[in-house]
Design a protein around this motif. Sequence first.
Motif, PDB file in Angstrom:
ATOM      1  N   LEU A  58       0.836  -1.208   0.000  1.00 49.06           N
ATOM      2  CA  LEU A  58       0.000   0.000   0.000  1.00 49.06           C
ATOM      3  C   LEU A  58       0.869   1.257   0.000  1.00 49.06           C
ATOM      4  N   ILE A  59       1.951   1.240   0.761  1.00 50.24           N
ATOM      5  CA  ILE A  59       2.868   2.382   0.790  1.00 50.24           C
ATOM      6  C   ILE A  59       3.480   2.594  -0.594  1.00 50.24           C
ATOM      7  N   ASP A  60       3.869   1.511  -1.252  1.00 48.97           N
ATOM      8  CA  ASP A  60       4.470   1.618  -2.580  1.00 48.97           C
ATOM      9  C   ASP A  60       3.470   2.135  -3.608  1.00 48.97           C
ATOM     10  N   ALA A  61       2.187   1.795  -3.437  1.00 49.20           N
ATOM     11  CA  ALA A  61       1.163   2.205  -4.400  1.00 49.20           C
ATOM     12  C   ALA A  61       0.664   3.623  -4.162  1.00 49.20           C
ATOM     13  N   ALA A  62       0.925   4.175  -2.983  1.00 47.90           N
ATOM     14  CA  ALA A  62       0.354   5.468  -2.605  1.00 47.90           C
ATOM     15  C   ALA A  62       0.769   6.592  -3.550  1.00 47.90           C
ATOM     16  N   ALA A  63       2.022   6.589  -3.997  1.00 45.02           N
ATOM     17  CA  ALA A  63       2.506   7.666  -4.864  1.00 45.02           C
ATOM     18  C   ALA A  63       1.709   7.731  -6.159  1.00 45.02           C
ATOM     19  N   ALA A  64       1.372   6.557  -6.704  1.00 44.94           N
ATOM     20  CA  ALA A  64       0.608   6.529  -7.949  1.00 44.94           C
ATOM     21  C   ALA A  64      -0.828   7.012  -7.740  1.00 44.94           C
ATOM     22  N   VAL A  65      -1.387   6.718  -6.558  1.00 43.10           N
ATOM     23  CA  VAL A  65      -2.738   7.203  -6.246  1.00 43.10           C
ATOM     24  C   VAL A  65      -2.724   8.711  -6.083  1.00 43.10           C
ATOM     25  N   GLY A  66      -1.681   9.229  -5.411  1.00 44.94           N
ATOM     26  CA  GLY A  66      -1.539  10.662  -5.205  1.00 44.94           C
ATOM     27  C   GLY A  66      -2.013  11.102  -3.837  1.00 44.94           C
ATOM     28  N   PHE A  67      -1.315  12.102  -3.277  1.00 41.44           N
ATOM     29  CA  PHE A  67      -1.693  12.666  -1.981  1.00 41.44           C
ATOM     30  C   PHE A  67      -2.414  13.999  -2.187  1.00 41.44           C
ATOM     31  N   PRO A  68      -3.343  14.320  -1.277  1.00 43.26           N
ATOM     32  CA  PRO A  68      -3.827  13.511  -0.148  1.00 43.26           C
ATOM     33  C   PRO A  68      -4.672  12.338  -0.628  1.00 43.26           C
ATOM     34  N   LEU A  69      -4.703  11.289   0.196  1.00 41.34           N
ATOM     35  CA  LEU A  69      -5.478  10.104  -0.140  1.00 41.34           C
ATOM     36  C   LEU A  69      -6.229   9.601   1.083  1.00 41.34           C
ATOM     37  N   LEU A  70      -7.126   8.655   0.849  1.00 45.28           N
ATOM     38  CA  LEU A  70      -7.919   8.036   1.920  1.00 45.28           C
ATOM     39  C   LEU A  70      -7.522   6.578   2.064  1.00 45.28           C
ATOM     40  N   ILE A  71      -7.255   6.155   3.292  1.00 45.92           N
ATOM     41  CA  ILE A  71      -7.146   4.731   3.604  1.00 45.92           C
ATOM     42  C   ILE A  71      -8.527   4.280   4.073  1.00 45.92           C
ATOM     43  N   LYS A  72      -9.063   3.229   3.452  1.00 48.59           N
ATOM     44  CA  LYS A  72     -10.415   2.787   3.778  1.00 48.59           C
ATOM     45  C   LYS A  72     -10.433   1.289   4.043  1.00 48.59           C
ATOM     46  N   PRO A  73     -11.204   0.860   5.032  1.00 47.77           N
ATOM     47  CA  PRO A  73     -11.347  -0.587   5.276  1.00 47.77           C
ATOM     48  C   PRO A  73     -12.293  -1.200   4.254  1.00 47.77           C
TER      49      PRO A  73
END
Length: 724
Positions: free
Chosen positions: A162-177
């Motif tokens: 998830l940490i590795d994928a976060a950059a591609a998603v872009g910040f700010p982002l939401l972590i969701k269950p």
Amino acid sequence: MTLPTTTTAPPAPAVAARTFSAVLVANRGEIACRVIQTLKEMGIRSVAVYSDADKDAKHVALADTAVAIGGTAPAESYLKIDAIIDACRRTGADAVHPGYGFLSENVEFAKALDAAGITFIGPGINAIDVMGDKIRSKNHVMTYGVPCVPGIAQPGLTDQELIDAAAAVGFPLLIKPSAGGGGKGMHVVERAEDMASTLVTARRVAASAFGDDTLFLERLISTPRHIEVQVLADNHGNVIHLGERECSLQRRHQKVIEEAPSALFESLPDGVEQRARIGEAACNAARSVNYSGAGTVEFLVSDEHPDEFFFMEMNTRLQVEHPVTEMVTGIDLVEWQVRIAAGEVLTVAQSDVVLHGHAVEARVYAEVPERNFMPSMGRVVALAEHGPADATISGRQQAQANVRIDSAMRNNLEITGDYDPMLAKVIAWGGDRTAALDTLDAALGRYTLLGVDTNVEYLRLLINDSEVRAGQLDTGLIERKLPSMSFRHAGSEELIAAALTLWLERTGSAPAGDAWATPDSWRVGARGAWTATLGIPGGSVATVSVTEEDGTVTASIDGGQPVNVRVADRSVDGIVLEFDGGPVTYAVGVDPPGQNGVSELGSVRDIHIGNDGWSCRLEVLNRAGRLRRMLAGIQRDEGAADPEVRSPMPGTVVSVSVSDGETVEEGQVLLAVEAMKMEHHLVASVAGTVHLTSKPGDLVKADQVLATIHVDAGTTSTDKEIQS
């Protein structure tokens, strides 16, 4: 954005219509009361279930039959599938209405009911299974042309993935269950360096709340509006939508104010077309899983680009905010849930759905908005739930008496930290949005619930905010507005009202004419002064003296200028006082003497007072309590940090982040306490050596010391500045 108008999913197998002999409501609180009411109107016998803590609850009294199912904790009662099925067998219930929360979207519960031959008043097992997993549901509805928020949604991703994928998603982002709902367990991450620590918390919360710690990531949409669509579908292939609801006013991803229709769509030149497009997208999502019953499809809509909307999730059960849809459509959603589950054909066509006027709902929570919405607990000592009178409200147009209150409150009910903090819902209808907000404001002003801190005053401030009135809504508005809101505090008139209530209680306690039995400092010639020492929220103390001579009552605070006051009326609902400025009505509730004994702080009882939606709790102090309060105020320099780390509420310690004897820095997270489905992190107010007095799993009281920080006597603040 192009959406298909039809789908290829075959309709669910038709179910022959039948009549239920009894329906068990597998829930508690206001939703259980609401479902039971419709069952009564349909002539169907209702069965309530209750935990040990809820044996005196309102829904238990309303139902035709009630069955105890276990301990206070949800896992020991409302989440206990075997206990629910056993209650059905014992009472002859041939159907179960799950309400919302608890087992309402639990696929194992639906399977167990099916195996037992009991009808689940909700969708089929496949719909619950697909839509109950946010990752799977997003991937599923995209194949039916329903647009989704960009992100990464794959099962089984590790924290590092998830940490590795976060950059591609872009910040700010939401972590969701993936298994979550109602905003529980969602976390905003602004920076890449915060991902690792936030994922740890997100997994713990998800595992605790849903038994599944699977997480996924979504891009955070700027200035988002939360708009959802109500759908109805039967088991014969008919699917319609009942318009949209705007749910953008949220805090911690929990909805606070909901309305129908959306103020955004109402303001757009093509609002009717936009409603049709998003409605059809919702129907396609429902068709994709052969949905049946009443469900809600939730979307994010960018305020900057209102022509775009993105699927978030589908709630396969009734929503908390369903009353606003009922008020603008005239359709009873619970009735249709029951009829559809019984196999009836949906007789309402899409062309039959017409939205009349506007409706707004406010959720009444047991919480303290001034303290960052900290949960509150207590016993209901005064309750009055009714709509506004037919009168001009604060110079605005005359409010219409179109108010509905869904509530499970009753006098003497104990509000604990075992369940969700929502107590009631106040819903108002008006010919247009302004009229609906005016009616809601008036209803909240007349809503009285004393003994527990609530957010009613905050709700009135919120719905009268200029941006809210203008319909300029987004999910971040509450956080932006809270710091500038001015909350009311107990003033001189409120203190006098509280003291006079106690005074009247004392003077009215003796038999008529028995002056010797009245503990009121009576003496020959004139009644002596009577005083009450009141502890005010925030730690201060006030002494109110009351005297009466020749029928004239005067009151003074801390020996100040006496104020003439007349008690115009006194009843079980409160007290009406006439000051120089005119009459003022206060709702008052007093704990019985000895209700809780004498606390360690010297409080002998509490008196609760409210007016126009505002309320507060005042402690009646004895001599020791007054002295303790005064000493506490002078023993610490003004502005100095408290080395004792106290729990802000009753709850459970769910994690400890440091070791006993460890050196900690100011602001470092020490431990977390959970209550009412909310987790609160407690931090060090000063740097030093921490000594713990609690461990994970401990049940703690409000204001209990959980850790103490000892500052190194050889290192003063000046030394630290020099060293740095």
